[in-house]
Write an enzyme that holds these catalytic residues in place. Structure first.
Site, PDB file in Angstrom:
ATOM      1  CB  SER A 111      -1.067   0.036   1.312  1.00 24.70           C
ATOM      2  OG  SER A 111      -1.845   0.961   1.102  1.00 24.70           O
ATOM      3  CG  HIS A 112       0.897   3.521   3.490  1.00 29.21           C
ATOM      4  ND1 HIS A 112      -0.104   2.903   3.978  1.00 29.21           N
ATOM      5  CD2 HIS A 112       2.062   3.486   4.289  1.00 29.21           C
ATOM      6  CE1 HIS A 112       0.131   2.520   5.326  1.00 29.21           C
ATOM      7  NE2 HIS A 112       1.416   2.762   5.681  1.00 29.21           N
ATOM      8  CG  ASP A 275      -3.739   3.970  -0.570  1.00 28.64           C
ATOM      9  OD1 ASP A 275      -4.665   3.636  -1.497  1.00 28.64           O
ATOM     10  OD2 ASP A 275      -3.698   2.980   0.284  1.00 28.64           O
ATOM     11  CG  ASP A 277      -3.621  -0.978  -1.375  1.00 31.05           C
ATOM     12  OD1 ASP A 277      -3.704   0.374  -0.944  1.00 31.05           O
ATOM     13  OD2 ASP A 277      -3.934  -1.856  -0.667  1.00 31.05           O
ATOM     14  CG  ASP A 279      -6.563   0.345   0.780  1.00 31.36           C
ATOM     15  OD1 ASP A 279      -5.854   1.328   0.423  1.00 31.36           O
ATOM     16  OD2 ASP A 279      -6.199  -0.772   1.133  1.00 31.36           O
ATOM     17  NE  ARG A 280      -4.582   4.053   3.297  1.00 27.56           N
ATOM     18  CZ  ARG A 280      -3.430   4.587   3.566  1.00 27.56           C
ATOM     19  NH1 ARG A 280      -3.563   5.740   4.165  1.00 27.56           N
ATOM     20  NH2 ARG A 280      -2.175   4.300   3.384  1.00 27.56           N
ATOM     21  CE  LYS A 350      -7.082   1.173   4.118  1.00 27.48           C
ATOM     22  NZ  LYS A 350      -6.468  -0.106   4.181  1.00 27.48           N
TER      23      LYS A 350
HETATM   24  C1  VG1 Z   1      -2.019   2.360   8.618  1.00 31.57           C
HETATM   25  C2  VG1 Z   1      -3.389   3.511   8.894  1.00 31.57           C
HETATM   26  C3  VG1 Z   1      -4.419   2.596   9.024  1.00 31.57           C
HETATM   27  C4  VG1 Z   1      -4.660   1.651   7.659  1.00 31.57           C
HETATM   28  C5  VG1 Z   1      -3.570   0.719   7.320  1.00 31.57           C
HETATM   29  C6  VG1 Z   1      -3.671  -0.036   6.308  1.00 31.57           C
HETATM   30  O1  VG1 Z   1      -1.991   1.509   9.792  1.00 31.57           O
HETATM   31  O2  VG1 Z   1      -3.238   3.755  10.183  1.00 31.57           O
HETATM   32  O3  VG1 Z   1      -5.840   3.220   9.206  1.00 31.57           O
HETATM   33  O4  VG1 Z   1      -6.008   0.819   7.839  1.00 31.57           O
HETATM   34  O5  VG1 Z   1      -2.494   1.602   7.629  1.00 31.57           O
HETATM   35  O6  VG1 Z   1      -3.808   0.741   5.017  1.00 31.57           O
HETATM   36  P1  VG1 Z   1      -0.825   1.591  10.534  1.00 31.57           P
HETATM   37  O7  VG1 Z   1      -0.865   0.419  11.614  1.00 31.57           O
HETATM   38  O8  VG1 Z   1       0.540   1.892  10.221  1.00 31.57           O
HETATM   39  O9  VG1 Z   1      -1.279   2.650  11.570  1.00 31.57           O
HETATM   40  V1  VG1 Z   1      -3.125   0.414   3.630  1.00 31.57           V
HETATM   41  O10 VG1 Z   1      -3.755   1.662   2.561  1.00 31.57           O
HETATM   42  O11 VG1 Z   1      -1.596   0.388   4.007  1.00 31.57           O
HETATM   43  O12 VG1 Z   1      -3.766  -1.303   3.394  1.00 31.57           O
HETATM   44 CO    CO Z   2      -3.917   1.035   0.982  1.00 27.38          CO
END
Ligand code: VG1
Ligand code: CO
Length: 517
Positions: A111-112, A275, A277, A279-280, A350
């Site tokens: 993802s990010h 982001d 993948d 989903d945001r 998401k």
């Molecule tokens: C982060 C965000 C959380 C989100 C998660 C996965 O997690 O805070 O809100 O669901 O990333 O998103 P963390 O544990 O680093 O705070 V994604 O778009 O990376 O699948």
């Molecule tokens: Co994501």
């Protein structure tokens, strides 16, 4: 030919907030990917089953997909549906799992987190309902990685994933599908595309920055081709293995090119980013909202609206997997997290593009600017000033010591006055799922104040380097005065109180965050 490879457990294959995330080099190490994938198949079973497979296009996505296909075939899977080029956004994968009534799917994404040989890689398993595996399942996978002794893989050449259509890998069927088509059709069924087309035809201008990640092809097809936004509306639209060096996290820090354009002289009417993948990121719901759910650290503004509307509102731990049961049970329609992730019951993830279309639909229906809609909300409900401060790459031992000290101080906090604000409650957040009764503990420490202000301390579960402290800050201004402050100014007393309370500088030597959102 099926080969059974002798292997041994590899430490550290523990899924976090959103699947298993590691440095790309770790995933590419001997047996690492194979061990985790075999653990997935051992837990969910592969024989005779159908899975969806695809990822966000980052470095190693293509080769990992070929390994997983060979392992699925060797483990007896009947069929795998793969996005062309091994590409699928996370919400599109969730939709394909549901649409084809499959037994789940494997999504390749961090993802990010940045991509590339020096970046990160990730693997997550989604259930037959399309949503991320719940903690009980990821725990079972982790336990399996600790006892694994062998994995099965087919000896075969790569499948041609550039060609849409049916192929075979051993006994297994591989269906390569257009990654965008079914998802775009789903969006057409949810939103008033005719109204949004009229909005664009009337001269509405938008910018979508796909940040060289997976949403590019989806956004070009939906926004430009189907909705008639001007050609070139979508920038950085081609997914690249290293995301072109960009950091696809949709916040003002990382989406700075978009921010500069939106603050500049020739700003379009609406700007959006997504982001890695995808989903945001309204149908003003004709059938109404059953309820709303937000992750615990997310601003409580939605609770105020839900209370006035008389619908349910839920507070869950961070991570989309916690929304799944509420969505399946029909108790929540909209869900959201402060990390710019929102979605609805249309899939079990998401969904960044859905959120953008939702906004476009709202703008087309209300014919108001985003700023006017926000001001209306503040006038009616008061304003929840909100910000998240991230302190990245902290030495794990320092972060753990800081959190332990804070945890120990929680019972003494109620009644204390910090920066003129009285603490009413302080706890280490635990969640009991209202549908299946499962309990998740240690989900972040929260300190609540009498005036509605809050601070929350959590360590990230998606990082791959040391620990990341996420400090979430909130202050409520009931209005009508004081609604137009800069959020960091409005939050200053809460920020000072948080630093003093947790002794962030004392434990970590840090006084300023790396990222402010
Ligand atoms: C982060 C965000 C959380 C989100 C998660 C996965 O997690 O805070 O809100 O669901 O990333 O998103 P963390 O544990 O680093 O705070 V994604 O778009 O990376 O699948
Ligand atoms: Co994501």
């Amino acid at each position: 030919m099926i080969t059974t490879v002798q292997t041994r457990p590899i430490a550290g294959q523990k899924p976090g907030t959103s699947g298993l995330r590691k440095k790309t080099a770790v995933f590419m190490g001997a047996h690492f990917l194979e061990n985790f994938v075999q653990a997935i198949f051992d837990v969910v079973g592969a024989k005779g089953k159908t899975f969806v497979l695809g990822g966000d296009g980052r470095y190693f996505n293509d080769r990992a997909a070929q390994v997983i296909l060979r392992m699925a075939a060797a483990n007896g899977a009947a069929r795998v549906i793969v996005g062309q080029g091994a590409l699928l956004s996370t919400p599109a994968a969730s939709h394909l799992i549901r649409l084809n009534k499959t037994d789940g799917g494997i999504i390749l994404s961090a993802s990010h987190n940045p991509g590339g040989p020096e970046g990160d890689f990730g693997v997550k398993f989604n259930m037959p309902n399309g949503g991320p595996a719940p903690e009980a399942v990821t725990e079972a996978m982790f336990r399996r990685t600790e006892e694994i002794t062998e994995y099965r893989i087919l000896t075969a050449q790569d499948v041609d994933l550039s060609r849409i259509g049916r192929q075979h890998l051993g006994e297994m069927v591989v269906d390569v599908v257009d990654p965008v088509a079914d998802y775009a059709t789903l969006m057409e069924s949810l939103f008033d595309f005719a109204a949004i087309r009229t909005l664009f035809a009337d001269g509405f201008r938008m910018r979508m920055d796909s940040m060289c990640a997976i949403t590019g092809p989806y956004a070009v097809e939906i926004l430009e081709n189907r909705l008639g936004a001007a050609k070139g509306t979508v920038t950085h639209a081609t997914p690249l293995p290293d995301f072109g060096g960009m950091h696809p996290d949709p916040n003002p820090t990382w989406a700075h090119e978009l921010m500069e354009e939106m603050m500049g002289p020739d700003a379009p009417d609406f700007g959006a980013a997504s982001d890695g993948d995808g989903d945001r990121n309204m149908v003003v719901y004709a059938r109404g909202l059953a309820g709303v759910a937000r992750s615990m650290p997310t601003s409580t503004a939605a609770d105020r609206v839900a209370a006035r509307m008389g619908i349910g509102s839920f507070e869950t731990p961070t991570g989309w997997k916690f929304f799944g049961n509420l969505l399946d049970a029909g108790r929540a329609t909209l869900c959201g997290e402060e990390s710019f992730g929102t979605g609805s019951d249309h899939v079990r993830e998401k969904d960044g593009l859905w959120a953008i279309l939702l906004w476009l639909n709202i703008l087309a229906a209300r014919r108001q600017s985003v700023a006017d809609i926000l001001h209306d909300h503040w006038q009616n409900y008061g304003r929840n000033y909100y910000s998240r401060h991230d302190f990245e790459a902290l030495p794990t031992a320092q972060a753990d010591a800081m959190m332990a000290a804070l945890r120990a101080s929680l019972p003494s906090l109620p009644g204390q006055v910090l920066e003129g604000m009285t603490v009413t409650a302080a706890d280490d957040f635990a969640y009991t799922d209202p549908v299946d009764g499962s309990v998740s503990r240690g989900q972040g420490m929260r300190v609540l104040f009498e005036d509605g202000s809050r601070m929350v301390f959590r360590l990230s579960g998606t990082g791959t380097e040391g620990a990341t402290l996420r400090l979430y800050l909130e202050r409520f201004a009931p209005g009508p005065e004081g609604l137009d402050l800069d959020p960091q100014v409005a939050l200053a007393p809460v920020i000072r109180a948080a630093h003093a309370l947790a002794r962030i500088n004392g434990f970590t030597g840090r006084t300023t965050p790396d990222v402010v959102t």
